[in-house]
Write a protein that holds these residues in place. Sequence first.
Motif, PDB file in Angstrom:
ATOM      1  N   GLY A 128      82.141 -88.555  68.196  1.00 52.74           N
ATOM      2  CA  GLY A 128      82.670 -87.368  67.533  1.00 52.74           C
ATOM      3  C   GLY A 128      82.881 -87.513  66.046  1.00 52.74           C
ATOM      4  O   GLY A 128      83.235 -86.543  65.372  1.00 52.74           O
ATOM      5  N   GLY A 129      82.691 -88.725  65.502  1.00 50.16           N
ATOM      6  CA  GLY A 129      82.810 -88.909  64.068  1.00 50.16           C
ATOM      7  C   GLY A 129      84.224 -89.041  63.550  1.00 50.16           C
ATOM      8  O   GLY A 129      84.449 -88.999  62.342  1.00 50.16           O
ATOM      9  N   GLU A 130      85.210 -89.213  64.428  1.00 45.50           N
ATOM     10  CA  GLU A 130      86.595 -89.389  63.998  1.00 45.50           C
ATOM     11  C   GLU A 130      86.992 -90.858  64.133  1.00 45.50           C
ATOM     12  O   GLU A 130      86.245 -91.678  64.645  1.00 45.50           O
ATOM     13  N   SER A 131      88.214 -91.193  63.690  1.00 45.76           N
ATOM     14  CA  SER A 131      88.675 -92.572  63.759  1.00 45.76           C
ATOM     15  C   SER A 131      89.006 -92.960  65.200  1.00 45.76           C
ATOM     16  O   SER A 131      89.341 -92.110  66.033  1.00 45.76           O
ATOM     17  N   LEU A 132      88.902 -94.260  65.474  1.00 43.66           N
ATOM     18  CA  LEU A 132      89.258 -94.769  66.798  1.00 43.66           C
ATOM     19  C   LEU A 132      90.731 -94.518  67.085  1.00 43.66           C
ATOM     20  O   LEU A 132      91.106 -94.143  68.197  1.00 43.66           O
ATOM     21  N   PHE A 133      91.581 -94.700  66.075  1.00 44.46           N
ATOM     22  CA  PHE A 133      93.019 -94.527  66.246  1.00 44.46           C
ATOM     23  C   PHE A 133      93.473 -93.211  65.612  1.00 44.46           C
ATOM     24  O   PHE A 133      92.942 -92.785  64.585  1.00 44.46           O
ATOM     25  N   THR A 134      94.439 -92.568  66.239  1.00 44.45           N
ATOM     26  CA  THR A 134      95.159 -91.469  65.619  1.00 44.45           C
ATOM     27  C   THR A 134      96.611 -91.899  65.461  1.00 44.45           C
ATOM     28  O   THR A 134      97.076 -92.810  66.133  1.00 44.45           O
ATOM     29  N   THR A 135      97.315 -91.232  64.563  1.00 43.80           N
ATOM     30  CA  THR A 135      98.708 -91.570  64.299  1.00 43.80           C
ATOM     31  C   THR A 135      99.592 -90.402  64.708  1.00 43.80           C
ATOM     32  O   THR A 135      99.325 -89.258  64.334  1.00 43.80           O
ATOM     33  N   ARG A 136     100.617 -90.702  65.490  1.00 46.39           N
ATOM     34  CA  ARG A 136     101.569 -89.675  65.909  1.00 46.39           C
ATOM     35  C   ARG A 136     102.828 -89.811  65.045  1.00 46.39           C
ATOM     36  O   ARG A 136     103.459 -90.875  64.992  1.00 46.39           O
ATOM     37  N   TYR A 137     103.191 -88.731  64.364  1.00 51.85           N
ATOM     38  CA  TYR A 137     104.396 -88.692  63.534  1.00 51.85           C
ATOM     39  C   TYR A 137     105.438 -87.847  64.254  1.00 51.85           C
ATOM     40  O   TYR A 137     105.160 -86.706  64.640  1.00 51.85           O
ATOM     41  N   THR A 138     106.651 -88.409  64.414  1.00 47.91           N
ATOM     42  CA  THR A 138     107.724 -87.726  65.142  1.00 47.91           C
ATOM     43  C   THR A 138     108.923 -87.546  64.221  1.00 47.91           C
ATOM     44  O   THR A 138     109.383 -88.502  63.579  1.00 47.91           O
ATOM     45  N   ALA A 139     109.423 -86.320  64.158  1.00 48.12           N
ATOM     46  CA  ALA A 139     110.537 -86.011  63.267  1.00 48.12           C
ATOM     47  C   ALA A 139     111.859 -86.490  63.850  1.00 48.12           C
ATOM     48  O   ALA A 139     112.041 -86.523  65.077  1.00 48.12           O
TER      49      ALA A 139
END
Length: 228
Positions: free
Chosen positions: A58-69
């Motif tokens: 899909g052309g995206e990064s292997l890792f995604t980052t989850r940001y929690t408030a």
Amino acid sequence: MKSEIRHGGSFAVARCHLAGGESVRVESGAMSATSAGVQLQAKMEGGLLRGLARSALGGESLFTTRYTAPQGGGWVDVAHHLPGDVVAAPVQHGRALMLTRGSWIASSDGVEIVTKWGGMSNLIGGEGGFLIRAEGQGDVVLGCYGALDWFELAPGETIVVDTGHLVAYDETVRSNLRRAVEGKTIQSLKSGEGLVFDFTGPGRVLTQTRNPSALISWLTAELPFQQA
């Protein structure tokens, strides 16, 4: 999540406002700033196989980052890797949005990002055959190269889009890949267009006014290096 587009235009930034305990998924490297107290966790969403599919296909990064408030809420600023518009597109159950390679920046917690086979037309059209499918309920933040145009097609309404200028489209939209000059390959190549998509509604089609592949070709020709 509520998205606020700041510095609209070539250097747009999306500020994702989060309620206490709410999360946003962000493409690796897309975050530019956060409010104090926002916690982050990098992971392969959906496990190893789905992460590899999203990265390699899909052309995206292997890792995604989850940001929690934190409890009092917070915000996360995200930006695209190319100069251009940023937009928050709503996704609803039964109305998935198909994204081209590299356009996804972030999405709210209710949106699932998966890799989907887009058919031979996408393979020939330069998308590698695979698309990113944003499904569920919420907003997905997209980036493009140049300005973004948003078309709402009525049932049966058709537009023609150059393959390098496509950003996203609703799954309800029918697509057909063809030569720019139908049946005439040489004239299509002479026109500088080559292949185009016919998109027929109902649904949304998002396009970009600049072509990233054209930028790469220009840089390769002007600078003293060879494209890998």
